[in-house]
Design a protein around this motif. Structure first.
Motif, mmCIF file in Angstrom:
data_model
loop_
_atom_site.group_PDB
_atom_site.id
_atom_site.type_symbol
_atom_site.label_atom_id
_atom_site.label_comp_id
_atom_site.label_asym_id
_atom_site.label_seq_id
_atom_site.Cartn_x
_atom_site.Cartn_y
_atom_site.Cartn_z
ATOM 1 N N SER A 1 41.311 31.837 47.281
ATOM 2 C CA SER A 1 40.631 31.881 45.982
ATOM 3 C C SER A 1 41.572 32.081 44.802
ATOM 4 O O SER A 1 41.121 32.259 43.685
ATOM 5 C CB SER A 1 39.573 33.000 45.994
ATOM 6 O OG SER A 1 40.208 34.256 46.150
ATOM 7 N N ASN A 2 42.874 32.044 45.004
ATOM 8 C CA ASN A 2 43.777 32.321 43.878
ATOM 9 C C ASN A 2 44.227 31.089 43.103
ATOM 10 O O ASN A 2 44.371 31.139 41.884
ATOM 11 C CB ASN A 2 45.048 33.042 44.371
ATOM 12 C CG ASN A 2 44.796 34.512 44.672
ATOM 13 O OD1 ASN A 2 43.813 35.083 44.196
ATOM 14 N ND2 ASN A 2 45.672 35.102 45.465
ATOM 15 N N LEU B 1 36.342 40.817 43.602
ATOM 16 C CA LEU B 1 36.167 39.632 42.747
ATOM 17 C C LEU B 1 34.892 39.659 41.925
ATOM 18 O O LEU B 1 34.836 39.089 40.840
ATOM 19 C CB LEU B 1 36.186 38.367 43.613
ATOM 20 C CG LEU B 1 37.587 37.905 44.011
ATOM 21 C CD1 LEU B 1 37.516 36.865 45.123
ATOM 22 C CD2 LEU B 1 38.328 37.354 42.805
ATOM 23 N N GLN B 2 33.854 40.324 42.456
ATOM 24 C CA GLN B 2 32.609 40.322 41.689
ATOM 25 C C GLN B 2 32.760 41.101 40.380
ATOM 26 O O GLN B 2 32.339 40.632 39.319
ATOM 27 C CB GLN B 2 31.457 40.899 42.518
ATOM 28 C CG GLN B 2 30.143 40.722 41.807
ATOM 29 C CD GLN B 2 28.942 41.224 42.608
ATOM 30 O OE1 GLN B 2 27.838 41.167 42.122
ATOM 31 N NE2 GLN B 2 29.160 41.703 43.810
ATOM 32 N N PRO C 1 43.414 39.119 44.982
ATOM 33 C CA PRO C 1 42.977 38.288 43.850
ATOM 34 C C PRO C 1 42.997 39.003 42.501
ATOM 35 O O PRO C 1 43.396 38.405 41.504
ATOM 36 C CB PRO C 1 41.561 37.876 44.244
ATOM 37 C CG PRO C 1 41.598 37.861 45.743
ATOM 38 C CD PRO C 1 42.501 38.994 46.127
ATOM 39 N N VAL C 2 42.597 40.266 42.448
ATOM 40 C CA VAL C 2 42.580 40.959 41.154
ATOM 41 C C VAL C 2 44.004 41.272 40.703
ATOM 42 O O VAL C 2 44.336 41.187 39.514
ATOM 43 C CB VAL C 2 41.732 42.247 41.240
ATOM 44 C CG1 VAL C 2 41.775 42.997 39.920
ATOM 45 C CG2 VAL C 2 40.305 41.912 41.625
ATOM 46 N N HIS D 1 40.817 43.820 45.433
ATOM 47 C CA HIS D 1 40.198 42.680 46.128
ATOM 48 C C HIS D 1 38.848 42.327 45.507
ATOM 49 O O HIS D 1 38.218 41.369 45.920
ATOM 50 C CB HIS D 1 39.970 43.049 47.594
ATOM 51 C CG HIS D 1 39.058 44.244 47.743
ATOM 52 N ND1 HIS D 1 39.427 45.504 47.291
ATOM 53 C CD2 HIS D 1 37.814 44.363 48.239
ATOM 54 C CE1 HIS D 1 38.428 46.347 47.521
ATOM 55 N NE2 HIS D 1 37.437 45.678 48.090
ATOM 56 N N LEU E 1 35.534 41.606 38.853
ATOM 57 C CA LEU E 1 36.444 40.834 37.993
ATOM 58 C C LEU E 1 35.656 39.769 37.227
ATOM 59 O O LEU E 1 35.872 39.538 36.041
ATOM 60 C CB LEU E 1 37.544 40.160 38.821
ATOM 61 C CG LEU E 1 38.561 39.359 38.002
ATOM 62 C CD1 LEU E 1 39.480 40.299 37.216
ATOM 63 C CD2 LEU E 1 39.383 38.428 38.884
ATOM 64 N N SER E 2 34.721 39.151 37.931
ATOM 65 C CA SER E 2 33.943 38.079 37.287
ATOM 66 C C SER E 2 33.073 38.630 36.169
ATOM 67 O O SER E 2 32.667 37.894 35.268
ATOM 68 C CB SER E 2 33.072 37.349 38.314
ATOM 69 O OG SER E 2 31.905 38.104 38.584
#
Ligand code: AMP
Ligand code: MG
Length: 399
Positions: free
Chosen positions: A202-203, A368-369, A300-301, A366, A371-372
């Motif tokens: 996902s990066n 991602l939610q 990812p973060v 990690h 972060l979004s």
């Protein structure tokens, strides 16, 4: 471990702007000007009307009222785009529209709504003050003025100015081509059922978009297995084909963290590794001659955060940008935050409609939610506690 500010200085200090090129108007957004923009003409180019109406002599209309209309003889019409040929003499007027050049003799424009036309006779129902409804030649831009400086990051708001001064193209820095790689045995491309033990990669898609947002041209490469052979081959190819390379994963201290040995095998110079930063400590900055390689952590973060803090200014510097600073917004904390650790912590935060600040949710590197849902990052230094109501500057996205 390097202090964050020192690491950032080392990145930006070691990079020099790429060469420049002429680019057409439509290819200017998010690029960086490599020459000062000097106006070659006045804007407006001539005195002109800001209204649909009649070019008049203000003196003629003293005392005009709806119950006492003053009649003027209409001499003709000046559509926008034509040079007026007539002269407005006492007792006369000329029909004009928004943008029509002002005929000689006129010193004001009376709005159409304040008149009654009757053939060539115009009854004026109101007075005008001298120069009312007129936009003067050069009042916006004077020929010879420096409008934009070299190093300006061009956005939509600059384009109209450039176009209006007649420039079909301007000199900007070349866009950096940026190779994007993701390393990891466990990574799988989306589109098929997830294999046992695998996760979806996902990066790269995020890195590619972040590169585009700072004016770069990303090239996304296939996934890289955690072997020396694969890592060396992939890095070597990306370095050959680009001006800069961004990798994610494989920069920590595990047995499969092969990015640093691969850089060394390929003859790159590791400028530093590990930065006092959370999330994102295992960050590598290396150079192959003048080409930078940014080795970002795989989480990812962490990858996104280190991109925003370290890679974004680096890519701006490669384009000769005057300001490398992150975009910030000032906000007020709605809840307290503290950092008990020994590294500056960049919390992901949400900003409400009143510039109030709260956590974006789970703060793991990690997550991602959250972060979004984050509008930006709040930096909290080691041992620092920020109380509700405190004012803080938030690094925000560039989108
Ligand atoms: P690494 O930095 O390679 O040790 O990876 C740290 C964590 O990030 C591990 O949980 C990896 O599975 C995860 N990770 C690494 N690269 C990616 C990627 N490209 N997409 C999603 N997760 C990743
Ligand atoms: Mg890995």
């Amino acid at each position: 471990m390097l202090e964050l500010d020192e690491a950032l200085d080392r990145v930006t200090g070691s990079l020099a702007p790429l060469n420049s090129e002429e680019a057409p108007l439509h290819d200017l957004p998010r690029r960086i000007l490599a020459e000062p923009l000097v106006a070659s003409l006045d804007l407006p180019v001539a005195d002109n009307s800001s209204m649909d109406g009649y070019a008049v002599r203000a003196d003629d209309l003293k005392g005009a009222r709806p119950e006492n209309p003053i009649p003027l003889q209409m001499l003709g019409v000046v559509p926008a785009g034509e040079v007026p040929q007539m002269t407005v003499l006492p007792g006369t007027c000329v029909r004009v529209f928004t943008g029509s050049f002002l005929p000689v003799g006129a010193d004001a424009v009376l709005m159409q709504e304040e008149t009654e036309a009757d053939g060539d006779l115009v009854r004026c129902l109101d007075p005008v003050t001298p120069w009312e409804n007129i936009r003067f030649r050069g009042e916006d831009v004077k020929a010879g003025t420096r409008l934009l400086e070299s190093g300006e990051w061009l956005r939509a708001r600059h384009l109209g100015l450039i176009a209006a001064t007649g420039r079909a193209q301007v000199r900007v820095s070349r866009r950096p081509r940026v190779g994007i790689l993701a390393t990891g045995h466990e990574l799988q491309e989306a589109g098929q059922a997830l294999a046992p033990g695998a996760i979806f990669e996902s990066n790269r898609v995020v890195m590619a978009e972040l590169v585009r947002q700072v004016g770069g041209i990303p090239t996304v490469y296939p996934l890289v297995e955690d072997t020396m052979e694969a890592t060396t081959r992939a890095l070597g190819q990306a370095i050959d084909e680009n001006d800069a390379v961004v990798t994610t994963g494989g920069v920590s201290v595990g047995d499969y963290d092969l990015v640093r040995p691969a850089i060394e095998t390929l003859g790159g110079r590791i400028e530093f590794w590990r930065v006092r930063l959370r999330p994102g400590k295992p960050f590598v900055f290396a150079r192959f001659d003048e080409k930078p390689l940014f080795g970002l952590p795989g989480n990812p973060v962490s990858a996104v955060t280190t991109f925003m803090i370290m890679v974004r200014p680096g890519l701006l510097k490669l384009q000769g940008a005057r300001s490398l600073e992150a975009k910030v917004r000032w906000c007020r904390l709605k809840e307290s935050v503290s950092n008990s650790g020994d590294r500056p912590h960049f919390f992901r935060v949400r900003i409400d409609e009143h510039e109030g600040l709260s956590s974006a949710g789970l703060q793991g590197s990690h997550a991602l939610q959250s972060l979004s849902q984050a509008d930006g990052w709040l930096r909290v230094d080691p041992k620092q506690t920020l109380d509700p109501g405190a004012l803080a500057s938030i690094m925000v996205w560039d989108d």
